[in-house]
Scaffold this motif. Structure first.
Motif, PDB file in Angstrom:
ATOM      1  N   TRP A 159       0.832  -1.204   0.000  1.00  0.00           N
ATOM      2  CA  TRP A 159       0.000   0.000   0.000  1.00  0.00           C
ATOM      3  C   TRP A 159       0.867   1.254   0.000  1.00  0.00           C
ATOM      4  CZ3 TRP A 159      -5.033   0.569  -0.907  1.00  0.00           C
ATOM      5  CH2 TRP A 159      -5.868  -0.542  -0.780  1.00  0.00           C
ATOM      6  N   ILE A 160       1.946   1.226   0.797  1.00  0.00           N
ATOM      7  CA  ILE A 160       2.862   2.378   0.855  1.00  0.00           C
ATOM      8  C   ILE A 160       3.513   2.591  -0.511  1.00  0.00           C
ATOM      9  CG2 ILE A 160       4.995   3.269   1.877  1.00  0.00           C
ATOM     10  CD1 ILE A 160       4.242   1.682   4.431  1.00  0.00           C
ATOM     11  N   LEU A 161       4.005   1.494  -1.088  1.00  0.00           N
ATOM     12  CA  LEU A 161       4.660   1.577  -2.395  1.00  0.00           C
ATOM     13  C   LEU A 161       3.681   2.089  -3.455  1.00  0.00           C
ATOM     14  CD1 LEU A 161       7.094  -1.117  -3.762  1.00  0.00           C
ATOM     15  CD2 LEU A 161       5.608   0.145  -5.283  1.00  0.00           C
ATOM     16  N   SER A 162       2.458   1.571  -3.432  1.00  0.00           N
ATOM     17  CA  SER A 162       1.437   1.984  -4.405  1.00  0.00           C
ATOM     18  C   SER A 162       1.098   3.460  -4.256  1.00  0.00           C
ATOM     19  CB  SER A 162       0.167   1.140  -4.230  1.00  0.00           C
ATOM     20  OG  SER A 162       0.430  -0.227  -4.473  1.00  0.00           O
ATOM     21  N   LEU A 163       1.041   3.932  -3.016  1.00  0.00           N
ATOM     22  CA  LEU A 163       0.752   5.344  -2.752  1.00  0.00           C
ATOM     23  C   LEU A 163       1.804   6.244  -3.405  1.00  0.00           C
ATOM     24  CD1 LEU A 163      -0.902   7.531  -1.177  1.00  0.00           C
ATOM     25  CD2 LEU A 163       0.708   7.200   0.707  1.00  0.00           C
ATOM     26  N   PHE A 164       3.076   5.906  -3.219  1.00  0.00           N
ATOM     27  CA  PHE A 164       4.151   6.700  -3.815  1.00  0.00           C
ATOM     28  C   PHE A 164       4.177   6.549  -5.336  1.00  0.00           C
ATOM     29  CE2 PHE A 164       5.886   6.693   0.531  1.00  0.00           C
ATOM     30  CZ  PHE A 164       6.256   8.031   0.631  1.00  0.00           C
ATOM     31  N   ARG A 165       3.952   5.331  -5.838  1.00  0.00           N
ATOM     32  CA  ARG A 165       4.009   5.078  -7.288  1.00  0.00           C
ATOM     33  C   ARG A 165       2.892   5.772  -8.042  1.00  0.00           C
ATOM     34  NH1 ARG A 165       4.493   4.988 -11.510  1.00  0.00           N
ATOM     35  NH2 ARG A 165       6.543   5.715 -10.924  1.00  0.00           N
ATOM     36  N   LEU A 166       1.679   5.715  -7.498  1.00  0.00           N
ATOM     37  CA  LEU A 166       0.500   6.166  -8.239  1.00  0.00           C
ATOM     38  C   LEU A 166       0.031   7.578  -7.916  1.00  0.00           C
ATOM     39  CD1 LEU A 166      -1.607   2.880  -7.973  1.00  0.00           C
ATOM     40  CD2 LEU A 166      -0.244   3.632  -9.927  1.00  0.00           C
ATOM     41  N   LEU A 167       0.389   8.086  -6.728  1.00  0.00           N
ATOM     42  CA  LEU A 167      -0.113   9.404  -6.339  1.00  0.00           C
ATOM     43  C   LEU A 167       0.981  10.417  -6.004  1.00  0.00           C
ATOM     44  CD1 LEU A 167      -3.244   8.581  -4.130  1.00  0.00           C
ATOM     45  CD2 LEU A 167      -3.229   9.678  -6.375  1.00  0.00           C
ATOM     46  N   VAL A 168       1.832  10.080  -5.032  1.00  0.00           N
ATOM     47  CA  VAL A 168       2.811  11.056  -4.534  1.00  0.00           C
ATOM     48  C   VAL A 168       3.771  11.505  -5.630  1.00  0.00           C
ATOM     49  CG1 VAL A 168       4.671  11.487  -2.885  1.00  0.00           C
ATOM     50  CG2 VAL A 168       2.652  10.172  -2.180  1.00  0.00           C
ATOM     51  N   PHE A 169       4.393  10.556  -6.306  1.00  0.00           N
ATOM     52  CA  PHE A 169       5.379  10.929  -7.333  1.00  0.00           C
ATOM     53  C   PHE A 169       4.743  11.662  -8.516  1.00  0.00           C
ATOM     54  CE2 PHE A 169       8.200  10.202 -10.961  1.00  0.00           C
ATOM     55  CZ  PHE A 169       9.383  10.727 -10.447  1.00  0.00           C
ATOM     56  N   PRO A 170       3.626  11.181  -9.077  1.00  0.00           N
ATOM     57  CA  PRO A 170       2.994  11.928 -10.180  1.00  0.00           C
ATOM     58  C   PRO A 170       2.596  13.357  -9.803  1.00  0.00           C
ATOM     59  CG  PRO A 170       2.117   9.705 -10.090  1.00  0.00           C
ATOM     60  CD  PRO A 170       2.958   9.877  -8.866  1.00  0.00           C
ATOM     61  N   VAL A 171       2.045  13.541  -8.594  1.00  0.00           N
ATOM     62  CA  VAL A 171       1.650  14.889  -8.161  1.00  0.00           C
ATOM     63  C   VAL A 171       2.887  15.775  -8.004  1.00  0.00           C
ATOM     64  CG1 VAL A 171       0.648  16.224  -6.261  1.00  0.00           C
ATOM     65  CG2 VAL A 171      -0.504  14.163  -7.084  1.00  0.00           C
ATOM     66  N   LEU A 172       3.978  15.207  -7.488  1.00  0.00           N
ATOM     67  CA  LEU A 172       5.239  15.948  -7.370  1.00  0.00           C
ATOM     68  C   LEU A 172       5.717  16.419  -8.750  1.00  0.00           C
ATOM     69  CD1 LEU A 172       7.680  16.866  -5.618  1.00  0.00           C
ATOM     70  CD2 LEU A 172       8.684  14.614  -6.040  1.00  0.00           C
ATOM     71  N   ILE A 173       5.620  15.556  -9.734  1.00  0.00           N
ATOM     72  CA  ILE A 173       6.024  15.891 -11.106  1.00  0.00           C
ATOM     73  C   ILE A 173       5.151  17.022 -11.663  1.00  0.00           C
ATOM     74  CG2 ILE A 173       6.089  15.039 -13.493  1.00  0.00           C
ATOM     75  CD1 ILE A 173       8.440  14.109 -11.783  1.00  0.00           C
ATOM     76  N   VAL A 174       3.858  16.991 -11.364  1.00  0.00           N
ATOM     77  CA  VAL A 174       2.953  18.056 -11.823  1.00  0.00           C
ATOM     78  C   VAL A 174       3.405  19.414 -11.306  1.00  0.00           C
ATOM     79  CG1 VAL A 174       0.631  19.025 -11.584  1.00  0.00           C
ATOM     80  CG2 VAL A 174       0.906  16.623 -12.147  1.00  0.00           C
ATOM     81  N   PHE A 175       3.750  19.476 -10.028  1.00  0.00           N
ATOM     82  CA  PHE A 175       4.154  20.756  -9.447  1.00  0.00           C
ATOM     83  C   PHE A 175       5.502  21.231 -10.000  1.00  0.00           C
ATOM     84  CE2 PHE A 175       0.992  19.571  -6.159  1.00  0.00           C
ATOM     85  CZ  PHE A 175       0.230  20.733  -6.220  1.00  0.00           C
ATOM     86  N   ILE A 176       6.392  20.294 -10.288  1.00  0.00           N
ATOM     87  CA  ILE A 176       7.675  20.655 -10.904  1.00  0.00           C
ATOM     88  C   ILE A 176       7.428  21.247 -12.299  1.00  0.00           C
ATOM     89  CG2 ILE A 176       9.829  19.757 -11.862  1.00  0.00           C
ATOM     90  CD1 ILE A 176       9.840  17.726  -9.545  1.00  0.00           C
ATOM     91  N   LEU A 177       6.576  20.588 -13.084  1.00  0.00           N
ATOM     92  CA  LEU A 177       6.250  21.074 -14.424  1.00  0.00           C
ATOM     93  C   LEU A 177       5.553  22.429 -14.366  1.00  0.00           C
ATOM     94  CD1 LEU A 177       4.928  17.773 -16.092  1.00  0.00           C
ATOM     95  CD2 LEU A 177       7.090  18.919 -16.568  1.00  0.00           C
ATOM     96  N   SER A 178       4.660  22.573 -13.406  1.00  0.00           N
ATOM     97  CA  SER A 178       3.912  23.823 -13.268  1.00  0.00           C
ATOM     98  C   SER A 178       4.829  24.988 -12.912  1.00  0.00           C
ATOM     99  CB  SER A 178       2.825  23.656 -12.205  1.00  0.00           C
ATOM    100  OG  SER A 178       2.120  24.851 -12.016  1.00  0.00           O
ATOM    101  N   LEU A 179       5.735  24.759 -11.982  1.00  0.00           N
ATOM    102  CA  LEU A 179       6.644  25.820 -11.549  1.00  0.00           C
ATOM    103  C   LEU A 179       7.675  26.176 -12.618  1.00  0.00           C
ATOM    104  CD1 LEU A 179       7.262  24.692  -7.854  1.00  0.00           C
ATOM    105  CD2 LEU A 179       5.947  26.681  -8.605  1.00  0.00           C
ATOM    106  N   SER A 180       8.075  25.184 -13.423  1.00  0.00           N
ATOM    107  CA  SER A 180       9.102  25.415 -14.450  1.00  0.00           C
ATOM    108  C   SER A 180       8.526  26.027 -15.724  1.00  0.00           C
ATOM    109  CB  SER A 180       9.793  24.096 -14.807  1.00  0.00           C
ATOM    110  OG  SER A 180       8.883  23.212 -15.445  1.00  0.00           O
ATOM    111  N   HIS A 181       7.193  25.950 -15.908  1.00  0.00           N
ATOM    112  CA  HIS A 181       6.504  26.459 -17.111  1.00  0.00           C
ATOM    113  C   HIS A 181       7.017  25.800 -18.388  1.00  0.00           C
ATOM    114  CE1 HIS A 181       4.557  29.521 -14.684  1.00  0.00           C
ATOM    115  NE2 HIS A 181       5.737  29.881 -14.197  1.00  0.00           N
ATOM    116  N   VAL A 182       7.565  24.590 -18.273  1.00  0.00           N
ATOM    117  CA  VAL A 182       8.130  23.911 -19.433  1.00  0.00           C
ATOM    118  C   VAL A 182       7.036  23.488 -20.424  1.00  0.00           C
ATOM    119  CG1 VAL A 182       8.074  21.569 -18.436  1.00  0.00           C
ATOM    120  CG2 VAL A 182       9.827  22.160 -20.121  1.00  0.00           C
ATOM    121  N   THR A 183       5.801  23.373 -19.952  1.00  0.00           N
ATOM    122  CA  THR A 183       4.706  22.962 -20.851  1.00  0.00           C
ATOM    123  C   THR A 183       4.319  24.057 -21.851  1.00  0.00           C
ATOM    124  OG1 THR A 183       3.111  23.665 -19.147  1.00  0.00           O
ATOM    125  CG2 THR A 183       3.693  21.330 -19.205  1.00  0.00           C
ATOM    126  N   THR A 184       4.945  25.227 -21.742  1.00  0.00           N
ATOM    127  CA  THR A 184       4.616  26.327 -22.655  1.00  0.00           C
ATOM    128  C   THR A 184       5.775  26.669 -23.596  1.00  0.00           C
ATOM    129  OG1 THR A 184       5.351  28.003 -21.052  1.00  0.00           O
ATOM    130  CG2 THR A 184       3.045  27.329 -20.961  1.00  0.00           C
TER     131      THR A 184
END
Length: 298
Positions: free
Chosen positions: A208-233
């Motif tokens: 459950w811990i591994l799944s939490l990090f794999r499916l939620l924590v890490f993807p959400v962390l990546i979203v915030f990195i992308l958002s702050l870097s504005h690389v999607t634009t």
């Protein structure tokens, strides 16, 4: 796609399909369907814009895997994960699962960018992943070079950059085979779920811990990195190209880790349990993290 998974589950429970069928279908995907899909994804008109997009996807894939390796090492030490558990966190089911997801969500033209992530992952799987699973340094470059996905990607890239189109008859055959990846991959998932001891799978706390990090924590962390870097634009369609990479990062654990663990007799039951748990949970988590990505990055 969930309906396709349910069909595989139902027919296995009715004993019309056996667990062994998943192995044959997996081989069919690995050696025929996925290579055809990769070649077919490159059968598009060459343009500088697409070439830049592929380069962006390739750089994103490299940086993503570096982040996965670092994050995997940190949580591995914090929660005392085994090599198999760390490998299950780092390596995702980016081929069999993400290609059909991208096809259905963004369209066939975006499967072109999936191959960038798969190239990086395949290289690491036959070097770093095997080393983690076996706990012995292993860098089999020969297996990398003869891997059907690597060969088909290189062939597809050559055809794309040279502006070469397959003959109509061959191209149609390759395209029809490539279209099978979604249904076949989902049926395989259904067979695996039906063949597993789900009670045992869901009672293990570490999974459950591994799944939490794999499916939620890490993807959400990546979203915030992308958002702050504005690389999607930074270029046209960058948000959609990086969304392909993001989907691969939000995917369940790679079934290849289970296969490697089974091959080397190293905690294959554990690897299979994590794989099945993440596959089931991703039906809920992937739409959630996708909404987070859309809100902050698109």
């Amino acid at each position: 796609m969930a309906i396709m998974i349910c069909l595989g589950f139902l027919f296995t429970k009715l004993k019309l399909i056996s667990f062994e069928s998943s192995k044959y279908l997996s081989q069919l995907c690995l050696y025929i369907i996925v290579p055809c899909m990769l070649i077919n994804s490159f059968q598009i008109e060459f343009s500088v814009e697409k070439a830049k997009g592929f380069l962006l996807a390739f750089i994103a894939a490299i940086l993503s895997h570096i982040a996965l390796l670092i994050f995997g090492k940190i949580i591995g030490k914090a929660f005392h994960f085994s090599g198999v558990e760390r490998a299950s966190f780092i390596y995702t089911n980016a081929g069999n699962l993400i290609v059909p997801v991208v096809t259905y969500v963004l369209g066939k033209e975006y499967t072109f960018y999936c191959s960038a992530f798969m190239m990086v992952q395949i290289f690491l799987m036959w070097t770093h992943c095997i080393s983690l699973v076996t706990e012995v340094p292993c860098y089999d470059l020969r297996k990398i070079m003869i891997n059907p996905c690597i060969i088909s990607t290189l062939l597809g890239m050559f055809l794309f950059f040279m502006g070469i189109k397959l003959p109509d008859m061959v191209g149609q055959a390759v395209g029809r085979i490539a279209d099978c990846i979604g249904p076949i991959s989902m049926i395989i998932v259904g067979i695996l779920i039906a063949s597993a001891d789900l009670k045992r799978v869901f009672l293990r706390g570490k999974s459950w811990i591994l799944s939490l990090f794999r499916l939620l924590v890490f993807p959400v962390l990546i979203v915030f990195i992308l958002s702050l870097s504005h690389v999607t634009t930074i270029m046209h369609d960058a948000d959609k190209i990086l969304f392909v990479t993001f989907l691969a990062l939000a995917a369940p654990s790679a079934s290849t880790v289970t296969q490697m663990a089974s091959l080397h007799n190293k905690n294959e039951v554990l690897a299979g349990s994590v794989n099945i748990m993440t596959v089931i949970l991703c039906i809920i988590t992937m739409p959630l993290v996708t909404m987070v990505y859309q809100y902050f990055c698109m």
